[in-house]
Design a protein around this motif. Sequence first.
Motif, mmCIF file in Angstrom:
data_model
loop_
_atom_site.group_PDB
_atom_site.id
_atom_site.type_symbol
_atom_site.label_atom_id
_atom_site.label_comp_id
_atom_site.label_asym_id
_atom_site.label_seq_id
_atom_site.Cartn_x
_atom_site.Cartn_y
_atom_site.Cartn_z
ATOM 1 N N LEU A 163 -9.319 -18.243 -3.536
ATOM 2 C CA LEU A 163 -9.561 -17.342 -2.406
ATOM 3 C C LEU A 163 -8.522 -17.541 -1.310
ATOM 4 O O LEU A 163 -8.037 -16.573 -0.706
ATOM 5 N N SER A 182 -5.971 -14.765 0.092
ATOM 6 C CA SER A 182 -5.850 -14.382 1.503
ATOM 7 C C SER A 182 -4.414 -14.541 1.996
ATOM 8 O O SER A 182 -3.933 -13.747 2.809
ATOM 9 N N LYS A 209 -13.854 -21.736 1.737
ATOM 10 C CA LYS A 209 -14.324 -20.393 1.379
ATOM 11 C C LYS A 209 -14.598 -19.564 2.624
ATOM 12 O O LYS A 209 -14.253 -18.377 2.682
ATOM 13 N N SER A 266 -11.334 -18.488 4.155
ATOM 14 C CA SER A 266 -10.708 -17.453 3.329
ATOM 15 C C SER A 266 -11.402 -16.110 3.513
ATOM 16 O O SER A 266 -10.739 -15.067 3.652
ATOM 17 N N TYR A 267 -12.743 -16.113 3.543
ATOM 18 C CA TYR A 267 -13.489 -14.870 3.748
ATOM 19 C C TYR A 267 -13.157 -14.248 5.108
ATOM 20 O O TYR A 267 -12.948 -13.033 5.216
#
Length: 309
Positions: free
Chosen positions: A92, A96, A280, A283-284
């Motif tokens: 991830l 990104s 995570k 990255s989100y």
Amino acid sequence: MILKLKNLIHKYDIFELKLLLIGLKSGIPFKALAEYYDLQAEDLQNYLESKEIPAISKLNDYDQLSFVVEKSHFKESLVQTFMKQMGYPLFLFFLSFCMSFLYIKMFVPTISGLLEDLKYHESSRFLFGNFIYYLFIVFIVLCTTLIILCIFKTTRTLTYIMLHNFKLFGLYKDVLTLQFAFCFHFFLDKGLSTHDTIDALRSLDDFSDVKWVSYHVHDKLNQGMDIVTAMDMSYFNSLFLKLFKQGYLTNTLHESLVSYLEISKTSYMLKIKRYSNILKMISYVLVMIYIGLFYSLLFKPLQILEGFM
């Protein structure tokens, strides 16, 4: 390609060593196993020498084989735990970064040229996107530098000596202490005294970090310190030092090391999982930011054109 081939050879050797150990544990003579598995060796000692496994003077051949197999399983479990928890978050994070690269290098030049043709100057969103991108670059450079320093034994040791009290090296300290505790427990379980165990640990060329920290313990022992005082170093995890002292003073060192190994493995897994969740989440958030920037700038020319009508 060469590295992959070496890894395959290493895995094959370990698999062969595991089969051999299982056979010996079952009471099958080495000669029978050598004939069955087509091993070109007269005895176990000759076989270990043919595999270029460093000899450990404090152990017999069978225990040495057992140590190599258990050490390999121990290392694999640590790596598998890391990859299982960090594989997806790292993907991830890479995704990104790719989005930020495409946004800065391809989309921004195109849309900025279009906006300039429409006599509109956008700065805040461009600057924010650039800030995130260069923040990415700095973070990746720092991580890459740290990884390179940790690959080589000398630089890894020097870096750890200087920075081992910082939280940045907390996970590395846990892994180093876990490796030391595993090796110490193994030798202690084979009937070695604490002093003989330290001597044995100093000969572990393929466990360089354990060998290095064992040297410091051995040096303190030579200065006349007792084992508890010699082990009291900031290079070790504090929980290990407490359990080691408790076990040594109450003559339950074996049980204390077993307890530490169980607790430390669980703690290691939870820390990796926590880092995984943090990565995570970052990255989100970054993906959402770039998607928002992309669409806000994508529809900007249409909004400008609508204003002219």
